[in-house]
Scaffold this motif. Structure first.
Motif, short mmCIF file in Angstrom:
data_model
loop_
_atom_site.label_atom_id
_atom_site.label_comp_id
_atom_site.label_asym_id
_atom_site.label_seq_id
_atom_site.Cartn_x
_atom_site.Cartn_y
_atom_site.Cartn_z
N CYS A 56 -4.68 1.87 -1.95
CA CYS A 56 -5.11 1.92 -0.73
C CYS A 56 -6.21 2.64 -0.30
CB CYS A 56 -3.89 2.76 -0.05
SG CYS A 56 -3.83 3.17 1.57
N ALA A 57 -6.80 3.55 -1.36
CA ALA A 57 -8.24 4.25 -1.22
C ALA A 57 -9.06 3.28 -1.45
CB ALA A 57 -8.36 5.48 -1.92
N PHE B 224 0.66 -1.33 0.02
CA PHE B 224 -0.12 0.06 -0.01
C PHE B 224 0.81 1.42 0.07
CE2 PHE B 224 -3.20 -2.98 1.85
CZ PHE B 224 -4.15 -2.69 0.69
N LEU B 225 2.04 1.23 0.43
CA LEU B 225 3.00 2.47 0.32
C LEU B 225 3.29 2.60 -1.17
CD1 LEU B 225 5.85 1.37 3.11
CD2 LEU B 225 4.20 3.47 3.06
N GLY B 226 2.95 3.92 -1.24
CA GLY B 226 3.14 4.43 -2.49
C GLY B 226 2.09 3.87 -3.61
N ASP B 227 1.10 3.54 -3.23
CA ASP B 227 -0.16 3.25 -4.16
C ASP B 227 -1.43 3.78 -3.45
OD1 ASP B 227 -1.98 2.05 -5.77
OD2 ASP B 227 -0.67 0.20 -6.04
N THR B 228 -1.54 5.35 -3.87
CA THR B 228 -2.68 5.75 -3.18
C THR B 228 -3.94 5.08 -3.81
OG1 THR B 228 -2.34 7.10 -4.96
CG2 THR B 228 -1.66 7.80 -2.80
#
Lengths: 185, 185
Positions: free
Chosen positions: A44-45, A37-41
């Motif tokens: 993640c949303a 999820f880090l770096g993948d908005t």
């Protein structure tokens, strides 16, 4: 699985968003799709929206540990209007009388320690706390977070995860269950 | 400063949001207001809006390191529609041929190591990269992130921070400058 491929890939889907991710090997010699999820908005949303559906109505605080679950709990806090707390994996210089909790994580293959500063643990006291994680494999991290909630005087209201590998033994609400891959590439 | 108070407090303001936070002691024997974006979605969103104003038009990727800056860069990525990458402070089991970069941080008083996985560093290659941090004190972390960008084949487009203590020697765009407090409580 295509055994001639250097890295086996898996199509990871949550909330209608799909990512082709590599399978990474755990200490247990099982393999798990690499959830990032880090770096993948966008991913993640989408996952946060799925997790919001799993939150009990009486939830008061979200709780996780660093690092990979932070963007997820942050997004979930924004859309659910709930506060959140993060247990740290290293003692920070400013911590004062922190709670210290050992965790045995099969994902990492080594024991870890969680640190929760005193003033942070007070935000869990007397509250209905929801544990939020990106991926649950062995459940060791959940058990350590649960201990921190209880030691803070809070109540474990629910455990939610974006992904789990197989069906964990503990009571857990999961947005997306992942298949179990054996260790053979 | 009220020397009879157990903890000296400071009114931290950014983007119209104010938090009363304790002053914490650095290894340098200076003291710094404790900035905590983790768990504070309102302060984080306000700071991200301020940082957005400081982004150059040619920015292509945001770059930070774990942990405390993650919610900030995540929010900034969402509103600016830019991707982001996060250098890790521990080697992760799944990393493959990572870049390894030493950082001397005066804030922590000890040396640290940053890890950037190969497939992550490729996302910086040939790109205009903006370094994003919550707080800059000595500048050691920025220098290490800069080295990782250059070693990845990227270009350092700008350095932005929500807060700085004093005026750093390096070129840095800051939303809010903090006063310097000496070590005497």
């Amino acid at each position: 699985m295509n055994s001639t491929s250097p890295v086996d890939m898996f199509a990871l889907t949550i909330g209608g968003i799909t990512r082709d991710v590599p399978l990474v090997r755990l200490a247990s010699n099982r393999r798990l799709p690499l959830v990032e999820f880090l770096g993948d908005t966008q991913l993640c949303a989408a996952a946060a929206l799925e997790l919001q559906k799993l939150l009990p109505e009486n939830a008061q605080v979200l709780f996780t540990c660093e690092t990979s679950s932070i963007p997820l709990v942050h997004d979930l806090a924004q859309i659910s209007k709930l506060p959140y707390e993060v247990a740290r994996k290293r003692r920070r210089p400013y911590m004062n009388d922190p709670l210290i909790q050992e965790v045995a994580s099969m994902t990492l293959g080594v024991g870890e320690t969680l640190w929760l500063d005193k003033n942070r643990s007070e935000n869990l006291k007397g509250k209905q706390v929801v544990i939020v994680l990106d991926v649950v494999a062995s459940g060791g991290t959940i058990q350590a977070l649960e201990r921190l909630i209880l030691r803070s005087g809070g109540k474990v209201c629910a455990r939610v995860a974006a992904f789990s590998q197989g069906k964990p033994k503990l009571e857990l609400k999961v947005a997306q269950e992942l298949p179990i891959f054996d260790g053979v590439g």
